[in-house]
Design an enzyme around this catalytic site. Structure first.
Site, short mmCIF file in Angstrom:
data_model
loop_
_atom_site.label_atom_id
_atom_site.label_comp_id
_atom_site.label_asym_id
_atom_site.label_seq_id
_atom_site.Cartn_x
_atom_site.Cartn_y
_atom_site.Cartn_z
N ALA A 63 0.97 -1.11 -0.09
CA ALA A 63 0.10 0.09 0.04
C ALA A 63 0.98 1.29 -0.11
O ALA A 63 2.19 1.11 0.41
CB ALA A 63 -0.94 -0.12 1.26
N GLY A 102 0.54 -5.16 0.81
CA GLY A 102 -0.61 -5.12 0.04
C GLY A 102 -0.46 -5.70 -1.37
O GLY A 102 -1.41 -6.14 -2.14
N GLU A 125 4.32 -5.84 7.19
CA GLU A 125 3.42 -4.62 7.87
C GLU A 125 3.74 -4.46 9.18
O GLU A 125 3.90 -3.43 9.85
CB GLU A 125 2.10 -4.90 7.71
N1 T1G Z 1 4.89 3.44 0.10
C1 T1G Z 1 4.96 4.41 -0.28
N2 T1G Z 1 6.57 4.87 -0.70
C2 T1G Z 1 7.40 3.74 -0.62
C3 T1G Z 1 6.94 2.48 -0.14
C4 T1G Z 1 5.47 2.29 0.08
N3 T1G Z 1 4.94 1.36 0.50
N4 T1G Z 1 7.87 1.74 -0.35
C5 T1G Z 1 8.85 2.49 -0.84
N5 T1G Z 1 8.66 3.75 -0.83
C6 T1G Z 1 9.53 4.79 -1.52
C7 T1G Z 1 10.56 4.92 -0.47
O1 T1G Z 1 10.20 5.77 0.82
C8 T1G Z 1 11.65 5.79 -1.23
O2 T1G Z 1 11.16 7.14 -1.37
C9 T1G Z 1 11.40 5.02 -2.57
O3 T1G Z 1 10.03 4.44 -2.75
C10 T1G Z 1 12.29 3.74 -3.03
O4 T1G Z 1 12.26 3.12 -1.78
C11 T1G Z 1 -2.69 -2.77 3.17
C12 T1G Z 1 -1.09 -1.80 5.03
C13 T1G Z 1 10.24 -1.95 -1.72
C14 T1G Z 1 12.09 -3.27 -0.53
O5 T1G Z 1 6.43 -2.10 3.93
O6 T1G Z 1 10.48 -2.21 1.94
O7 T1G Z 1 0.80 -2.82 2.45
O8 T1G Z 1 13.30 8.24 -0.64
O9 T1G Z 1 14.62 3.55 -1.15
O10 T1G Z 1 15.85 0.28 -1.17
O11 T1G Z 1 -1.63 -4.83 4.25
O12 T1G Z 1 11.03 0.29 -0.54
O13 T1G Z 1 13.02 7.88 -3.19
O14 T1G Z 1 11.36 9.34 -2.13
O15 T1G Z 1 13.33 1.62 0.10
O16 T1G Z 1 14.99 -0.44 -3.46
C15 T1G Z 1 3.79 -2.55 3.19
C16 T1G Z 1 8.26 -1.08 2.01
C17 T1G Z 1 3.13 -1.53 3.12
C18 T1G Z 1 7.31 -2.25 1.84
C19 T1G Z 1 12.65 -1.09 -1.92
N6 T1G Z 1 5.13 -2.83 2.32
N7 T1G Z 1 9.02 -0.68 1.17
O17 T1G Z 1 13.50 -0.98 -1.26
O18 T1G Z 1 14.08 1.38 -2.08
S1 T1G Z 1 1.96 -1.20 4.00
C20 T1G Z 1 6.46 -2.32 2.87
C21 T1G Z 1 10.58 -1.44 1.17
C22 T1G Z 1 0.82 -2.36 3.64
C23 T1G Z 1 -1.48 -3.47 3.51
C24 T1G Z 1 -0.25 -2.86 4.44
C25 T1G Z 1 11.48 -1.05 0.10
C26 T1G Z 1 11.80 -1.94 -1.00
P1 T1G Z 1 12.23 8.08 -1.82
P2 T1G Z 1 13.71 2.48 -1.06
P3 T1G Z 1 14.89 -0.11 -2.06
#
Ligand code: T1G
Length: 690
Positions: A63, A102, A125
């Site tokens: 998400a 998500g 999450e």
């Molecule tokens: N939402 C918004 N922005 C995100 C994002 C996300 N989920 N994931 C990454 N970004 C932005 C991050 O801030 C950065 O921004 C850019 O993307 C590159 O990320 C309903 C409630 C996928 C392994 O927890 O683990 O789904 O600094 O530097 O090192 O059940 O990003 O460039 O402006 O980390 O290659 C669950 C979180 C969400 C995964 C990639 N998902 N992301 O790593 O790049 S909650 C997560 C990561 C959810 C549902 C629930 C990593 C990555 P900027 P990065 P990376």
């Protein structure tokens, strides 16, 4: 469709592609067209099957976290999954990169999941203080079984595609063109015309779940939650998947999610997620500043720190040349590294071949000349300025002109060290935290003359070896240790006035710290502080008395606590209580009960105050950088978001008021509120620009 969601055709197979860089987060501008596309295709008789994939480097990574804390605009993820599950033709998720949160939940709305061999799939999450809120806690157990689901969701650790195949999370893994393989898979499924069972309707993996065993596993995980709510909610929701009808369990999941997402802990952990990424953005180091290639690292000193740093680099597949003064010290260092890896092998977290490969990455020498081909050399020698200057003098003589010089000092003046070398623009501090092969934090100390390219190289190197970098300025102790010193400044007075080590440490562990200050001193060794105090002509009555009795902490079986039979479990020691009470009597101090609140006010509040001084002086660029330092270097509880985030929740006004009280009581400067802290007290927040 919009550019965020496109539909293409391959014969009778429809391909829906999400394209929302950088990680295909399920933002509103993706959800709306995605729902429309699925509704359209679901009713299109010319479409025999649907493949759902993503452009760019990864499948949907979750998400959009930036949308949390605001009203969620419909359609929500759950609405999309619900439509997916009504489609009466094969739906196939084609997964590459990292299908997380998500994103993975979206695939669980499909009949089938196929993955690229290098893909990783997970529900992280819990690391954001949440639980999967799109049905993941109810659907995943139906595919992989309750216990595997419990472990995956409470840990938040992704699994590799081959493992996902073996546990039944994905139906096929491809090593080659994912899309064409996914289309072929979908076409075969359509041709087979077999029954299509939505994940929600699959019950074979939960029908005969062993609830007692599940509960035992969940209880063990809860024990490690250390005050965090999300792991408990995750376990409860997975349990509901076993005990409740699907829709009831789904409703419960939604209620648990709503509670967590609006809570302080999740706000704190989401703050840390973005703060970690912000910390890597450094003024003056734009993408145009190119890091230097680092093919080999040199390390001077094979003691605890030098050995740990060497491991950190060979773990990141960067060859290391390790230098010590003599063969005996070198062999001791190599033996320690070998032993550390053997422990990992024994635990099953490292294979023998991986250990051999890492050891092969180490070249050992006692000759500085052998460092000549290193692109960056880190000294991790005795914490003494003259010793370090001597080492850098030798390095200056043998290294290539553009080789980078780094000091691992934990508090010495990096500018003074830089002034002693011929290439100050190539010198900076790389402050690792012990054990350096484990602790994530790397304080990158930017000297006055450090060149931007050198800084960019250090930042890139940190990412390569999986460290979390925070760039800090030069002062005594930089950010972490300077604030640690403020946190400790009044701790002994608390003992003399009436508290005991175990009481103070309990206040810390109740707060969520992994251990309290006195357990930490015993772990690090009381002799280190004792030597430093003597060098500075300072005293600490209780700690000095313990050292004079040879009580150096765990290493000597006793310190502030007793450690029986080599155990690491701290036992309160009546002898220490007697020693403390004798010092109170000697100083004619009437011992009194000390409250937990007073302990927090006299340890954590001075630490916050020091953090604001660090911001005023520009030693840290952002308050959130300080949070990243403390969470990743000292175990500040993630559920409180780091010291500066927590201070806002605590109330800057209250902190100032209590610091003024203790300043009047003790006249100690550590309690004198900084100007910035007073400004924050007026507005309730730290100003954005300091
Ligand atoms: N939402 C918004 N922005 C995100 C994002 C996300 N989920 N994931 C990454 N970004 C932005 C991050 O801030 C950065 O921004 C850019 O993307 C590159 O990320 C309903 C409630 C996928 C392994 O927890 O683990 O789904 O600094 O530097 O090192 O059940 O990003 O460039 O402006 O980390 O290659 C669950 C979180 C969400 C995964 C990639 N998902 N992301 O790593 O790049 S909650 C997560 C990561 C959810 C549902 C629930 C990593 C990555 P900027 P990065 P990376």
């Amino acid at each position: 469709m919009t550019e965020a969601v496109t539909i293409t055709r391959d014969g009778n197979i429809a391909v829906v592609t999400v394209d929302n860089p950088p990680v295909n987060a399920l933002s509103f501008h993706v959800r709306e067209p995605l729902l429309a596309a699925l509704e359209t295709l679901g009713g299109d008789a010319s479409v025999a099957a649907i493949v759902l994939g993503c452009a760019g480097r990864t499948f949907v990574a979750g998400a959009d976290i930036t949308e949390f804390g605001k009203p969620m605009r419909k359609p929500e993820l759950r609405d999309i999954i619900a439509v997916l599950e009504t489609i009466q033709k094969p739906t196939v998720a084609a997964i590459h990169g990292t299908a997380l949160g998500g994103g993975l939940e979206l695939t669980l709305g499909c009949h089938f999941r196929v993955a690229d061999v290098n893909a990783r799939l997970g529900l992280p999450e819990v690391k954001l203080g949440l639980l999967p809120g799109g049905g993941g806690t109810i659907r995943l157990p139906r595919l992989v079984g309750p216990e595997m689901a419990l472990k995956a969701i409470v840990s938040g650790t992704p699994m590799a595609a081959p493992e996902a195949l073996s546990v039944g999370l994905v139906d096929a893994v491809f090593d080659g063109d994912l899309l064409s393989n996914a289309i072929g898979f979908a076409r075969r499924k359509a041709a087979e015309g077999g029954s299509l069972v939505a994940v929600r309707d699959r019950s074979e993996r939960i029908a005969n779940a062993d609830l007692a065993r599940f509960d035992a596993e969940a209880a063990e995980l809860a024990r490690k939650a250390r005050g965090l709510e999300a792991p408990l909610a995750c376990a409860q929701s997975v349990r509901n998947a076993i005990t409740l009808p699907f829709d009831e369990a789904l409703a419960e999941e939604r209620a648990l999610f709503a509670k967590l997402v609006s809570g302080d802990q999740s706000r704190a952990q989401r703050h840390l997620f973005f703060a970690e990424r912000e910390a890597a953005k450094v003024a003056g180091i734009g993408k145009e500043v190119k890091p230097r290639p680092i093919a080999r690292i040199g390390i001077v000193g094979a003691g605890t720190m030098g050995g740990g740093i060497a491991m950190a680099f060979v773990n990141g597949a960067i060859p290391v040349t390790l230098l010590e003064m003599n063969r005996e010290a070198l062999d001791r260092g190599l033996a320690m590294i070998d032993k550390n890896y053997s422990i990992s092998v024994a635990r099953g977290s490292l294979t023998e071949s991986a250990k051999a490969k890492r050891m092969a990455g180490l070249t050992a020498t006692i000759n500085y000349a052998d460092l000549a081909d290193c692109d960056l050399v880190i000294e991790a020698v005795f914490e003494d300025m003259s010793v370090k200057k001597e080492v850098f003098g030798k390095l200056d003589a043998v290294l290539k002109p553009d080789a980078i010089l780094a000091t691992n000092t934990s508090y010495l003046d990096v500018n003074e060290i830089a002034a002693s070398v011929a290439r100050p623009e190539n010198l900076l501090g790389l402050h690792f935290f012990s054990p350096a092969n484990v602790m994530k934090l790397l304080e990158i100390v930017r000297g006055e003359q450090t060149a931007p390219e050198v800084l960019a190289t250090a930042l890139a190197l940190a990412k390569t070896i999986g460290k979390i970098p925070v760039v800090v300025g030069v002062c005594h102790g930089f950010v972490g240790n300077r604030m640690l010193s403020a946190r400790s400044r009044d701790a002994e007075a608390l003992l003399i006035e009436g508290a005991l080590p175990e009481q103070i440490d309990k206040v810390f562990t109740d707060f969520g710290w992994p251990m309290g200050p006195f357990q930490m001193y015993d772990l690090a060794g009381l002799d280190i502080g004792w030597r430093n105090r003597k060098a500075r002509g300072e005293t600490a009555a209780i700690a000095d008395a313990l050292c004079e009795q040879g009580r150096f902490g765990q290493k000597s079986g006793k310190g502030f606590y007793l450690y029986e039979g080599g155990s690491r479990i701290p036992l309160p020691d009546p002898h220490v209580r007697t020693l403390i009470e004798a010092i109170s009597a000697e100083r004619e101090i009437e011992r009194r009960p000390i409250s937990a609140a007073e302990i927090i006010e006299r340890t954590l509040y001075p630490m916050i105050n020091e953090g604001t001084k660090i911001l005023e002086e520009g030693i840290a660029a952002r308050a959130s950088d300080i949070d990243i330092v403390w969470v990743n270097g000292y175990g500040f509880p993630v559920g409180k978001g780091g010291p500066m985030f927590w201070a806002e929740l605590e109330g800057f006004g209250k902190i100032v008021e209590r610091l003024e009280h203790w300043h009047e009581q003790t006249a100690k400067d550590v309690f004198k509120p900084s100007r910035l802290l007073r400004r924050a007290a007026e507005t309730g927040k730290l100003p954005a620009n300091i």
